[in-house]
Design a protein around this motif. Structure first.
Motif, PDB file in Angstrom:
ATOM      1  N   VAL A 161       0.852  -1.187   0.000  1.00  0.00           N
ATOM      2  CA  VAL A 161       0.000   0.000   0.000  1.00  0.00           C
ATOM      3  C   VAL A 161       0.890   1.239   0.000  1.00  0.00           C
ATOM      4  CG1 VAL A 161      -1.761   1.300   1.240  1.00  0.00           C
ATOM      5  CG2 VAL A 161      -1.852  -1.201   1.203  1.00  0.00           C
ATOM      6  N   VAL A 162       0.714   2.107  -1.011  1.00  0.00           N
ATOM      7  CA  VAL A 162       1.499   3.334  -1.085  1.00  0.00           C
ATOM      8  C   VAL A 162       0.634   4.573  -0.849  1.00  0.00           C
ATOM      9  CG1 VAL A 162       3.332   2.403  -2.531  1.00  0.00           C
ATOM     10  CG2 VAL A 162       1.304   3.380  -3.613  1.00  0.00           C
ATOM     11  N   ALA A 163      -0.685   4.418  -0.979  1.00  0.00           N
ATOM     12  CA  ALA A 163      -1.602   5.526  -0.699  1.00  0.00           C
ATOM     13  C   ALA A 163      -2.976   4.943  -0.407  1.00  0.00           C
ATOM     14  CB  ALA A 163      -1.673   6.482  -1.893  1.00  0.00           C
ATOM     15  N   GLU A 164      -3.676   5.573   0.540  1.00  0.00           N
ATOM     16  CA  GLU A 164      -5.045   5.137   0.837  1.00  0.00           C
ATOM     17  C   GLU A 164      -5.805   6.278   1.481  1.00  0.00           C
ATOM     18  OE1 GLU A 164      -5.766   2.044   3.781  1.00  0.00           O
ATOM     19  OE2 GLU A 164      -3.822   2.477   4.665  1.00  0.00           O
ATOM     20  N   ASP A 165      -7.117   6.188   1.364  1.00  0.00           N
ATOM     21  CA  ASP A 165      -7.995   7.180   1.973  1.00  0.00           C
ATOM     22  C   ASP A 165      -9.360   6.530   2.146  1.00  0.00           C
ATOM     23  OD1 ASP A 165      -8.899   9.536   3.057  1.00  0.00           O
ATOM     24  OD2 ASP A 165      -8.671  10.724   1.219  1.00  0.00           O
ATOM     25  N   SER A 166     -10.149   7.053   3.092  1.00  0.00           N
ATOM     26  CA  SER A 166     -11.495   6.522   3.306  1.00  0.00           C
ATOM     27  C   SER A 166     -12.410   7.635   3.794  1.00  0.00           C
ATOM     28  CB  SER A 166     -11.465   5.369   4.314  1.00  0.00           C
ATOM     29  OG  SER A 166     -11.079   5.847   5.580  1.00  0.00           O
ATOM     30  N   THR A 167     -13.693   7.396   3.656  1.00  0.00           N
ATOM     31  CA  THR A 167     -14.694   8.359   4.109  1.00  0.00           C
ATOM     32  C   THR A 167     -15.986   7.612   4.433  1.00  0.00           C
ATOM     33  OG1 THR A 167     -15.884  10.397   3.581  1.00  0.00           O
ATOM     34  CG2 THR A 167     -15.505   8.870   1.771  1.00  0.00           C
ATOM     35  N   VAL A 175      -9.984  11.341  -3.669  1.00  0.00           N
ATOM     36  CA  VAL A 175      -9.036  11.637  -4.746  1.00  0.00           C
ATOM     37  C   VAL A 175      -7.643  11.306  -4.239  1.00  0.00           C
ATOM     38  CG1 VAL A 175      -8.052  13.412  -6.243  1.00  0.00           C
ATOM     39  CG2 VAL A 175     -10.501  13.460  -5.688  1.00  0.00           C
ATOM     40  N   ILE A 176      -6.937  10.459  -4.999  1.00  0.00           N
ATOM     41  CA  ILE A 176      -5.561  10.090  -4.650  1.00  0.00           C
ATOM     42  C   ILE A 176      -4.681  10.428  -5.848  1.00  0.00           C
ATOM     43  CG2 ILE A 176      -3.966   8.181  -4.209  1.00  0.00           C
ATOM     44  CD1 ILE A 176      -6.226   6.762  -2.720  1.00  0.00           C
ATOM     45  N   ASN A 177      -3.641  11.176  -5.594  1.00  0.00           N
ATOM     46  CA  ASN A 177      -2.612  11.459  -6.607  1.00  0.00           C
ATOM     47  C   ASN A 177      -1.287  10.949  -6.072  1.00  0.00           C
ATOM     48  OD1 ASN A 177      -3.942  12.949  -8.790  1.00  0.00           O
ATOM     49  ND2 ASN A 177      -4.421  14.418  -7.163  1.00  0.00           N
ATOM     50  N   TYR A 178      -0.650  10.073  -6.822  1.00  0.00           N
ATOM     51  CA  TYR A 178       0.589   9.461  -6.350  1.00  0.00           C
ATOM     52  C   TYR A 178       1.698   9.688  -7.379  1.00  0.00           C
ATOM     53  CZ  TYR A 178       3.917   5.904  -4.861  1.00  0.00           C
ATOM     54  OH  TYR A 178       5.047   5.248  -4.455  1.00  0.00           O
ATOM     55  N   ASN A 179       2.816  10.230  -6.910  1.00  0.00           N
ATOM     56  CA  ASN A 179       4.010  10.407  -7.742  1.00  0.00           C
ATOM     57  C   ASN A 179       5.095   9.539  -7.155  1.00  0.00           C
ATOM     58  OD1 ASN A 179       2.855  12.392  -9.379  1.00  0.00           O
ATOM     59  ND2 ASN A 179       3.348  13.982  -7.903  1.00  0.00           N
TER      60      ASN A 179
END
Length: 180
Positions: A161-167, A175-179
């Protein structure tokens, strides 16, 4: 003496045909045929010459195309990364996976920001994203049913897992933006 234009044999002056190769030396009226054409000359029309040249060009282009396509690296080879020290770091072909965990109806756009894939569904799903290891990755997901359950989105790179979000918001949007 008459010299044959085909084989060069010296024939008597009254000969109609060459005694050596049977080449016609006179016409039906007994007149000498002027056979002074150059040997091995192209005796074809200009249209035939153009067709031959175009045929050669087309064959050359087809051969070039065949050689070019067979010498290009495969898609997996182009996803390798060459590091500063010159070593090759082999990576998975498609290292990114998007995970949407929600028990209701949802819609998402995900992948390289320039080429987002659009998906909708019901319930939890995983998607392999068509992104190279060095691409930016974007996920824009939202609830479609205005449910009250938890809406969770994860971005995995090579299984981690490099990015996560929840609501839990009824109009939930993530919205997830990963560089990399």
């Amino acid at each position: 003496m008459v010299k044959c234009p085909r084989c060069g044999y010296e024939n008597p002056s009254n000969a109609v045909y060459c005694y050596n190769c049977a080449y016609l030396l006179t016409d039906s009226h007994g007149n000498r045929i002027n056979n002074t054409k150059r040997k091995n000359s192209w005796d074809i029309g200009i249209a035939k010459k153009i067709v031959i040249v175009l045929g050669i060009i087309i064959i050359a282009l087809l051969l070039f195309s065949l050689v070019y396509n067979n010498t290009q690296p495969s898609h997996n080879e182009t996803l390798n990364v060459i590091t500063d020290d010159g070593s090759v770091h082999k990576t998975a072909s498609y290292p990114y996976v998007a995970v949407i965990d929600y028990e209701g109806s949802w819609y998402a756009e995900m992948g390289n920001p320039n080429y987002l894939a659009k998906e909708s569904g019901y319930g939890p799903k995983k998607f392999t994203l068509d992104c190279a290891p060095w691409d930016r990755v974007a996920i824009d997901a939202k609830k479609y049913d205005y449910g009250e359950g938890e809406f969770k989105v994860q971005l995995l790179r090579n299984g981690e897992v490099v990015a996560e979000d929840s609501t839990t918001n009824v109009t939930g949007r993530i919205v997830i933006n990963y560089n990399y």
